[in-house]
Design a protein around this motif. Sequence first.
Motif, PDB file in Angstrom:
ATOM      1  N   ARG A 288       1.034  -1.260  -0.033  1.00  9.57           N
ATOM      2  CA  ARG A 288       0.206   0.070   0.025  1.00  9.57           C
ATOM      3  C   ARG A 288       0.903   1.300   0.001  1.00  9.57           C
ATOM      4  O   ARG A 288       0.566   2.543  -0.619  1.00  9.57           O
ATOM      5  CB  ARG A 288      -0.920   0.058   1.212  1.00  9.57           C
ATOM      6  CG  ARG A 288      -1.995  -0.895   1.131  1.00  9.57           C
ATOM      7  CD  ARG A 288      -3.423  -0.699   2.248  1.00  9.57           C
ATOM      8  NE  ARG A 288      -2.757  -0.559   3.590  1.00  9.57           N
ATOM      9  CZ  ARG A 288      -2.511  -1.583   4.373  1.00  9.57           C
ATOM     10  NH1 ARG A 288      -2.768  -2.790   3.900  1.00  9.57           N
ATOM     11  NH2 ARG A 288      -2.163  -1.509   5.666  1.00  9.57           N
ATOM     12  N   CYS A 289       2.166   1.160   0.523  1.00  7.93           N
ATOM     13  CA  CYS A 289       2.831   2.509   0.697  1.00  7.93           C
ATOM     14  C   CYS A 289       3.306   2.717  -0.580  1.00  7.93           C
ATOM     15  O   CYS A 289       3.539   4.047  -1.099  1.00  7.93           O
ATOM     16  CB  CYS A 289       4.050   2.212   1.753  1.00  7.93           C
ATOM     17  SG  CYS A 289       3.490   2.247   3.283  1.00  7.93           S
TER      18      CYS A 289
ATOM     19  N   ASN B  97       1.988   2.768  -3.437  1.00  9.85           N
ATOM     20  CA  ASN B  97       0.847   3.301  -3.780  1.00  9.85           C
ATOM     21  C   ASN B  97       0.782   4.777  -3.677  1.00  9.85           C
ATOM     22  O   ASN B  97      -0.090   5.570  -4.418  1.00  9.85           O
ATOM     23  CB  ASN B  97      -0.475   2.679  -4.132  1.00  9.85           C
ATOM     24  CG  ASN B  97      -0.390   1.198  -4.542  1.00  9.85           C
ATOM     25  OD1 ASN B  97       0.430   0.939  -5.603  1.00  9.85           O
ATOM     26  ND2 ASN B  97      -1.014   0.255  -4.125  1.00  9.85           N
ATOM     27  N   LEU B  98       1.292   5.054  -2.688  1.00 10.44           N
ATOM     28  CA  LEU B  98       1.296   6.653  -2.181  1.00 10.44           C
ATOM     29  C   LEU B  98       2.012   7.505  -2.858  1.00 10.44           C
ATOM     30  O   LEU B  98       2.901   7.164  -3.485  1.00 10.44           O
ATOM     31  CB  LEU B  98       1.474   6.593  -0.718  1.00 10.44           C
ATOM     32  CG  LEU B  98       0.825   6.113   0.323  1.00 10.44           C
ATOM     33  CD1 LEU B  98       1.532   6.219   1.689  1.00 10.44           C
ATOM     34  CD2 LEU B  98      -0.666   6.658   0.246  1.00 10.44           C
ATOM     35  N   SER B  99       1.435   8.539  -3.232  1.00 12.07           N
ATOM     36  CA  SER B  99       2.325   9.583  -3.935  1.00 12.07           C
ATOM     37  C   SER B  99       2.375  11.114  -3.141  1.00 12.07           C
ATOM     38  O   SER B  99       1.159  11.352  -2.884  1.00 12.07           O
ATOM     39  CB  SER B  99       1.571   9.924  -5.375  1.00 12.07           C
ATOM     40  OG  SER B  99       0.351  10.573  -5.252  1.00 12.07           O
ATOM     41  N   PRO B 100       3.498  11.370  -2.928  1.00 13.90           N
ATOM     42  CA  PRO B 100       3.568  12.690  -2.115  1.00 13.90           C
ATOM     43  C   PRO B 100       2.996  13.698  -2.880  1.00 13.90           C
ATOM     44  O   PRO B 100       3.332  14.207  -4.032  1.00 13.90           O
ATOM     45  CB  PRO B 100       4.953  12.834  -1.728  1.00 13.90           C
ATOM     46  CG  PRO B 100       5.863  12.015  -2.732  1.00 13.90           C
ATOM     47  CD  PRO B 100       4.565  10.940  -3.373  1.00 13.90           C
ATOM     48  N   ASN B 101       2.148  14.691  -2.211  1.00 10.21           N
ATOM     49  CA  ASN B 101       1.875  15.779  -2.831  1.00 10.21           C
ATOM     50  C   ASN B 101       1.998  17.158  -1.808  1.00 10.21           C
ATOM     51  O   ASN B 101       1.009  17.312  -1.131  1.00 10.21           O
ATOM     52  CB  ASN B 101       0.437  15.894  -3.254  1.00 10.21           C
ATOM     53  CG  ASN B 101      -0.110  14.973  -4.216  1.00 10.21           C
ATOM     54  OD1 ASN B 101       0.661  14.485  -5.150  1.00 10.21           O
ATOM     55  ND2 ASN B 101      -1.254  14.101  -4.166  1.00 10.21           N
TER      56      ASN B 101
END
Length: 94
Positions: free
Chosen positions: A30-31, A33-37
């Motif tokens: 799951r990590c 798939n995270l995208s920092p914004n």
Amino acid sequence: GNSQVAVLATLHPKLEHYEECLNTLAFADRCKNLSPNPRVHFLDGGQQNRKIRMLQAQVKSLEQMVKRQKTLMMTRAAEAAKHVDKAIADALEQ
């Protein structure tokens, strides 16, 4: 803005830790798939001044509350000391 995130997932080879290892692997997946914004919040001059004045007023209000509490505590301590002195004097008279 220019930051990177790393996740290190450690697993245990014993069969009794199988479920925990599956949960760890699912979390790591799951990590990925995270995208920092990242967002930067800037206040313009007027907003910044209003915020500073608001915080200064809040600090002043809190300082006044602390001062009132200290005064109240000192008053109560003085009253308690009078009662103790009276009790001692009464005990000595007997």
